[in-house]
Design an enzyme around this catalytic site. Sequence first.
Site, PDB file in Angstrom:
ATOM      1  N   GLU A  65      -2.086  -0.238  -2.202  1.00  0.00           N
ATOM      2  CA  GLU A  65      -2.630  -0.861  -3.407  1.00  0.00           C
ATOM      3  C   GLU A  65      -1.609  -1.832  -4.001  1.00  0.00           C
ATOM      4  O   GLU A  65      -1.951  -2.955  -4.407  1.00  0.00           O
ATOM      5  CB  GLU A  65      -2.986   0.212  -4.440  1.00  0.00           C
ATOM      6  CG  GLU A  65      -3.526  -0.346  -5.743  1.00  0.00           C
ATOM      7  CD  GLU A  65      -3.586   0.692  -6.852  1.00  0.00           C
ATOM      8  OE1 GLU A  65      -3.979   0.330  -7.974  1.00  0.00           O
ATOM      9  OE2 GLU A  65      -3.209   1.855  -6.607  1.00  0.00           O
ATOM     10  N   ASP A  69      -2.320  -5.841  -4.106  1.00  0.00           N
ATOM     11  CA  ASP A  69      -2.312  -6.550  -5.382  1.00  0.00           C
ATOM     12  C   ASP A  69      -1.574  -7.881  -5.240  1.00  0.00           C
ATOM     13  O   ASP A  69      -2.050  -8.929  -5.704  1.00  0.00           O
ATOM     14  CB  ASP A  69      -1.649  -5.675  -6.444  1.00  0.00           C
ATOM     15  CG  ASP A  69      -1.464  -6.411  -7.765  1.00  0.00           C
ATOM     16  OD1 ASP A  69      -2.469  -6.777  -8.381  1.00  0.00           O
ATOM     17  OD2 ASP A  69      -0.301  -6.635  -8.162  1.00  0.00           O
ATOM     18  N   ASN A 134      -8.896   0.048  -7.279  1.00  0.00           N
ATOM     19  CA  ASN A 134      -7.677   0.495  -6.585  1.00  0.00           C
ATOM     20  C   ASN A 134      -7.882   0.479  -5.071  1.00  0.00           C
ATOM     21  O   ASN A 134      -7.005   0.042  -4.312  1.00  0.00           O
ATOM     22  CB  ASN A 134      -7.302   1.908  -7.031  1.00  0.00           C
ATOM     23  CG  ASN A 134      -6.926   1.974  -8.500  1.00  0.00           C
ATOM     24  OD1 ASN A 134      -6.663   0.946  -9.122  1.00  0.00           O
ATOM     25  ND2 ASN A 134      -6.904   3.171  -9.058  1.00  0.00           N
ATOM     26  N   GLU A 137      -7.890  -3.107  -3.610  1.00  0.00           N
ATOM     27  CA  GLU A 137      -6.536  -3.633  -3.392  1.00  0.00           C
ATOM     28  C   GLU A 137      -5.864  -2.937  -2.216  1.00  0.00           C
ATOM     29  O   GLU A 137      -5.148  -3.581  -1.428  1.00  0.00           O
ATOM     30  CB  GLU A 137      -5.700  -3.470  -4.654  1.00  0.00           C
ATOM     31  CG  GLU A 137      -6.128  -4.397  -5.775  1.00  0.00           C
ATOM     32  CD  GLU A 137      -5.292  -4.238  -7.037  1.00  0.00           C
ATOM     33  OE1 GLU A 137      -5.085  -5.244  -7.731  1.00  0.00           O
ATOM     34  OE2 GLU A 137      -4.839  -3.110  -7.323  1.00  0.00           O
TER      35      GLU A 137
END
Length: 256
Positions: A65, A69, A134, A137
């Site tokens: 994650e 991102d 979440n 990502e």
Amino acid sequence: MRLRAYFSRFLKKKHNRLSEKDKIFKNSLSELLGYPVNDLIFFKEAFTLKSPETKKKNFNYERLEFLGDAVLGCIITSYIFQKYPNANEGFLTQMKSKVVNRKNLNSLGEKLKLTSFLLNKDQNTTLSENIHGNLFEALVGAIFQDVDYDKCRDVILGNLLTQQDIISLENKIISYKGLLLEWGQKEKINLRFETSEENFANKVVHFRSSISIGDKTIAHASEVSKKKAEEKAAQRAFYTLQKKENINGENQKNTP
């Protein structure tokens, strides 16, 4: 070419040794992403929830994650920069924020039904309200690990997040509070947010937020969190002010 052919045969043999469950998992992912997944281990990590068992090995979606991102931010920033050649920095920043903000990513993850890929979820598992974003990502991080950057970009912009998805966000308001504060600063109007806790008999805590201009309260709202209460109050204030003031949620692309 010979090296690629060798590894292709190796991966094919490895695929043949997969369990039936892993084959189904891999085929479902490949169908979603639009390319044959190479290394399943990245995607297993991306769809593993944090638990006492996975915590020991640090094998859950959180690291991917974090990576996803950063990768997603880079891909979206580059795409928006090229898509809007005449837009100013403010518009570009807001557009990026609209795409990668938690609410939009949650929506994308939910639309893709990413929770259906979770490997260690049972009937007693409680999922967080942001789990869809979440996982989105984490999936981006897994794709980036599985293929090169260019392929990762093509998969994201071609299969997970379409051009129409991005265009539809142009005039969407993602934060009424931010919009109000920006308007107040521009017009030199002092907007005051006041938020306090409200305690109820059954120990339930709510937050009550009010927005004032001078000594006049223009909106108020209650919610289960401070952030939600302020955003709801800001939304109500926005529609109140929209009737009287020159305030709107659209961004001018070419304003210097």
